[in-house]
Design a protein around this motif. Structure first.
Motif, PDB file in Angstrom:
ATOM      1  N   GLY A  89       0.813  -1.218   0.000  1.00  0.00           N
ATOM      2  CA  GLY A  89       0.000   0.000   0.000  1.00  0.00           C
ATOM      3  C   GLY A  89       0.842   1.260   0.000  1.00  0.00           C
ATOM      4  O   GLY A  89       2.014   1.245  -0.371  1.00  0.00           O
ATOM      5  N   GLU A  90       0.227   2.346   0.448  1.00  0.00           N
ATOM      6  CA  GLU A  90       0.845   3.665   0.391  1.00  0.00           C
ATOM      7  C   GLU A  90       1.946   3.855   1.440  1.00  0.00           C
ATOM      8  O   GLU A  90       1.874   3.307   2.535  1.00  0.00           O
ATOM      9  N   ILE A  91       2.933   4.684   1.061  1.00  0.00           N
ATOM     10  CA  ILE A  91       4.022   5.064   1.966  1.00  0.00           C
ATOM     11  C   ILE A  91       3.987   6.575   2.117  1.00  0.00           C
ATOM     12  O   ILE A  91       4.008   7.306   1.124  1.00  0.00           O
ATOM     13  N   VAL A  92       3.914   7.037   3.364  1.00  0.00           N
ATOM     14  CA  VAL A  92       3.924   8.468   3.664  1.00  0.00           C
ATOM     15  C   VAL A  92       5.168   8.754   4.496  1.00  0.00           C
ATOM     16  O   VAL A  92       5.384   8.126   5.541  1.00  0.00           O
ATOM     17  N   THR A 117       4.928   3.701 -13.554  1.00  0.00           N
ATOM     18  CA  THR A 117       4.803   5.094 -13.121  1.00  0.00           C
ATOM     19  C   THR A 117       3.432   5.413 -12.539  1.00  0.00           C
ATOM     20  O   THR A 117       3.290   6.365 -11.784  1.00  0.00           O
ATOM     21  N   ALA A 118       2.430   4.622 -12.859  1.00  0.00           N
ATOM     22  CA  ALA A 118       1.087   4.866 -12.328  1.00  0.00           C
ATOM     23  C   ALA A 118       1.037   4.717 -10.814  1.00  0.00           C
ATOM     24  O   ALA A 118       0.175   5.294 -10.145  1.00  0.00           O
ATOM     25  N   ASN A 119       1.958   3.948 -10.243  1.00  0.00           N
ATOM     26  CA  ASN A 119       1.961   3.739  -8.799  1.00  0.00           C
ATOM     27  C   ASN A 119       2.668   4.849  -8.024  1.00  0.00           C
ATOM     28  O   ASN A 119       2.755   4.787  -6.802  1.00  0.00           O
ATOM     29  N   ALA A 120       3.185   5.880  -8.707  1.00  0.00           N
ATOM     30  CA  ALA A 120       3.869   6.974  -8.008  1.00  0.00           C
ATOM     31  C   ALA A 120       2.936   7.667  -7.026  1.00  0.00           C
ATOM     32  O   ALA A 120       3.381   8.247  -6.035  1.00  0.00           O
ATOM     33  N   SER A 121       1.636   7.585  -7.254  1.00  0.00           N
ATOM     34  CA  SER A 121       0.674   8.199  -6.340  1.00  0.00           C
ATOM     35  C   SER A 121       0.621   7.482  -4.988  1.00  0.00           C
ATOM     36  O   SER A 121       0.020   7.988  -4.042  1.00  0.00           O
TER      37      SER A 121
END
Length: 168
Positions: A89-92, A117-121
């Protein structure tokens, strides 16, 4: 097709943009638990609250899904690597002060040229100060109260949003 009259060489008025409203900045919760990577060290860090994050030479830091809060971040060698494991999942990444991020970013262990590159979000790096960057980064860099300085030949796959300037 064009309807109406056409006057070549006439004035062109670009549309007005803005004013832009930046998203609210995060509340940072760093601690005094410093992370100092030694030369040639590899470390996988669990999400959490930390103090300063300092890279030595030829180091690799792996971050997995979750939120990381640091007081500051310093890496001045493009031979250092930040491996972002986005499979969960996401990394902040939140940085309370100014940061210098001179390193290469890997995504799920792969070079940026080999990543989707779509996963850069899925990756957000936010600083309450300013950030200088050399090497490469994958994701969104957000400095709502500061400046983002991108070094010569810097590779950013994602976006950069600053309250002040974006230079480079």
């Amino acid at each position: 097709s064009i309807a109406g009259s056409v006057s070549p060489g006439g004035p062109v008025a670009p549309p007005e943009l803005g004013p832009w409203t930046l998203p609210a900045s995060a509340t940072f919760r760093a601690t005094d638990n410093d992370i100092n990577l030694a030369n040639n060290q590899s470390l996988t860090l669990a999400p959490g609250q930390y103090g300063e994050l300092n890279f030595a030479s030829n180091t690799t830091l792996t971050l997995t899904a979750g939120t990381y809060a640091f007081k500051s971040l310093f890496s001045d060698s493009i031979f250092n690597e930040l491996n972002l494991d986005t499979s969960g999942g996401e990394i902040v990444i939140q940085i309370e002060e100014d940061a210098f991020l001179g390193l290469q970013t890997l995504v799920d262990g792969a070079e940026l040229a080999e990543t989707d590159t779509a996963n850069a979000s899925k990756v957000l790096l936010e600083t309450a100060g300013s950030i200088s960057m050399a090497g490469s980064f994958y994701g969104t860099v957000f400095a709502p109260h500061g400046t983002i300085e991108l070094g010569e030949n810097y590779l950013l796959i994602g976006s950069a949003i600053a309250g002040n300037d974006i230079r480079g």
